[in-house]
Each structure stands twice: as structure tokens, then as C-alpha cells.
Motif scaffolding. Structure first.
Motif, PDB file in Angstrom:
ATOM      1  N   ASP A 240      66.271  48.351 -21.858  1.00  0.00           N
ATOM      2  CA  ASP A 240      66.578  47.895 -23.209  1.00  0.00           C
ATOM      3  C   ASP A 240      67.853  48.575 -23.709  1.00  0.00           C
ATOM      4  O   ASP A 240      68.542  49.270 -22.952  1.00  0.00           O
TER       5      ASP A 240
ATOM      6  N   THR B 293      66.898  35.590 -19.702  1.00  0.00           N
ATOM      7  CA  THR B 293      66.107  36.628 -20.364  1.00  0.00           C
ATOM      8  C   THR B 293      65.945  36.318 -21.846  1.00  0.00           C
ATOM      9  O   THR B 293      66.908  35.966 -22.525  1.00  0.00           O
TER      10      THR B 293
ATOM     11  N   TYR C  83      71.246  42.005 -20.646  1.00  0.00           N
ATOM     12  CA  TYR C  83      70.273  41.119 -19.987  1.00  0.00           C
ATOM     13  C   TYR C  83      70.698  40.766 -18.569  1.00  0.00           C
ATOM     14  O   TYR C  83      71.869  40.611 -18.276  1.00  0.00           O
ATOM     15  N   ASP C  84      69.693  40.596 -17.701  1.00  0.00           N
ATOM     16  CA  ASP C  84      69.949  40.268 -16.298  1.00  0.00           C
ATOM     17  C   ASP C  84      69.695  38.778 -16.053  1.00  0.00           C
ATOM     18  O   ASP C  84      68.765  38.396 -15.363  1.00  0.00           O
TER      19      ASP C  84
ATOM     20  N   LEU D 210      63.102  51.442 -19.770  1.00  0.00           N
ATOM     21  CA  LEU D 210      62.489  50.311 -19.075  1.00  0.00           C
ATOM     22  C   LEU D 210      61.456  49.652 -19.981  1.00  0.00           C
ATOM     23  O   LEU D 210      60.669  50.321 -20.636  1.00  0.00           O
TER      24      LEU D 210
ATOM     25  N   GLU E 238      59.262  40.582 -16.335  1.00  0.00           N
ATOM     26  CA  GLU E 238      59.816  41.550 -15.390  1.00  0.00           C
ATOM     27  C   GLU E 238      60.325  42.737 -16.193  1.00  0.00           C
ATOM     28  O   GLU E 238      60.485  42.657 -17.408  1.00  0.00           O
ATOM     29  N   GLU E 239      60.579  43.829 -15.487  1.00  0.00           N
ATOM     30  CA  GLU E 239      61.106  45.020 -16.150  1.00  0.00           C
ATOM     31  C   GLU E 239      62.625  44.983 -16.175  1.00  0.00           C
ATOM     32  O   GLU E 239      63.264  44.660 -15.172  1.00  0.00           O
ATOM     33  N   GLN E 240      63.189  45.270 -17.345  1.00  0.00           N
ATOM     34  CA  GLN E 240      64.629  45.432 -17.516  1.00  0.00           C
ATOM     35  C   GLN E 240      64.839  46.579 -18.495  1.00  0.00           C
ATOM     36  O   GLN E 240      63.936  46.937 -19.249  1.00  0.00           O
TER      37      GLN E 240
END
Length: 164
Positions: free
Chosen positions: A120, A62, A50-51, A125, A116-118
Motif C-alpha cells: 500500500d 487493481t 498498483y500492479d 503488504l 492478492e497481496e500488494q
């Protein structure tokens, strides 16, 4: 019900101490305790999934779910999303070194969650929910030991090396 934990910002607990104090599960980044009506949030900077990040005085946390798109109606995401309107108390811990949980304090949702895109767990994405959180007592913020910050920087550099 108010839960007296006796912790000050920057106090450090082991995972076992955290479980004993808050009567919560032993793993996971969002740990809800039915017994204490507390949601413990853990931002583990030693793990790369996670960011989570501080931007000014807001912690962008997140949500829960390691694969595929996350849902606001899912499990602890829903608990955190509704926490300002329920009597659930939310506490934040950050981890910079393994089994060293740094207590940040009680937090609240300070704005609407956003997507938002992160990446997995399978490096694909996906859309995640990010919860903007603020400390209830911002003037009480404790100091973070320098070796923790150096450890976080090292982790981020190693993560960057793996990127294409």
C-alpha cells in the motif's frame, strides 16, 4: 444510454480532454460519471502503487483504495464488480507518459475478481481486489507507441532498484 465518444483504440487524450469527454473527475484511477453513466478506468504506469498488467488478452486491474485492505463493497470497486449486471459502460485508458491517456477501448469484467497481496501507500503488504477485464472489441486493439513502452520499462527498472 449509449455514450458516443468518437475514440479509436490508441487515441491519446490529456487529462483535461478525458474529463471534458466523459464528464468525470480530474483525478483517481476509477472515475465514475453520473451524467454519462460511464466508469473510466485509468492504469497509470508512471505511478508505482498498483500492479496492473496484461496477461494474454486479459487486463488485471487493481481496485480502488491506497491504504489497508480493499473492499469489493467500496465505491467504484462495487461499481466495477456489478458492471456486467448494470447499464454502466466501462472504458480503459493506460498512461505510460505523464498526461498522455491512451484509450484502450470498452472493457467488461471477464471473470470473478480475486484477491492478492500488494504494497500500500505506506509500503505495507495488504490484500487488494484485482478485476480481470477484456476488451469488447479485441480485434480493434491499437498499437502502443514504442517510446511509451520504453518509458514503462524504465519506470519498472527504477522501481526494482528500490526493492530490498
Amino acid at each position: 444510454m449509449s455514450f458516443e465518444h468518437g475514440l479509436k483504440p490508441s487515441d491519446i487524450l490529456t487529462n483535461q480532454e478525458l474529463m471534458n469527454k466523459f464528464k468525470c473527475a480530474m483525478s483517481g484511477g476509477m472515475r465514475f460519471s453520473h451524467r454519462t453513466n460511464v466508469l473510466v478506468l485509468i492504469s497509470d504506469h508512471t505511478k508505482s502503487l498498483y500492479d496492473d498488467r496484461w496477461i494474454n488478452n486479459v487486463f488485471h486491474y487493481t481496485g480502488m483504495g491506497q491504504m489497508g485492505p480493499q473492499s469489493l463493497d467500496y465505491s467504484q470497486n462495487k461499481k466495477l464488480y456489478q458492471s456486467n449486471h448494470t447499464n454502466v459502460t466501462v472504458y480503459l485508458f493506460e498512461v505510460f507518459m505523464q498526461n498522455q491517456y491512451v484509450f484502450k477501448g470498452e472493457v467488461y469484467l471477464s471473470g470473478n475478481p480475486y484477491q492478492e497481496e500488494q504494497l500500500d501507500k505506506k509500503n505495507e503488504l495488504r490484500l487488494v481486489w484485482v478485476f480481470p477485464l477484456r476488451l469488447r472489441n479485441e480485434h480493434n486493439e491499437g498499437e502502443i507507441p514504442i517510446e511509451f513502452l520504453e518509458s514503462k520499462e524504465k519506470i519498472q527498472k527504477n522501481r526494482a532498484k528500490k526493492l530490498t
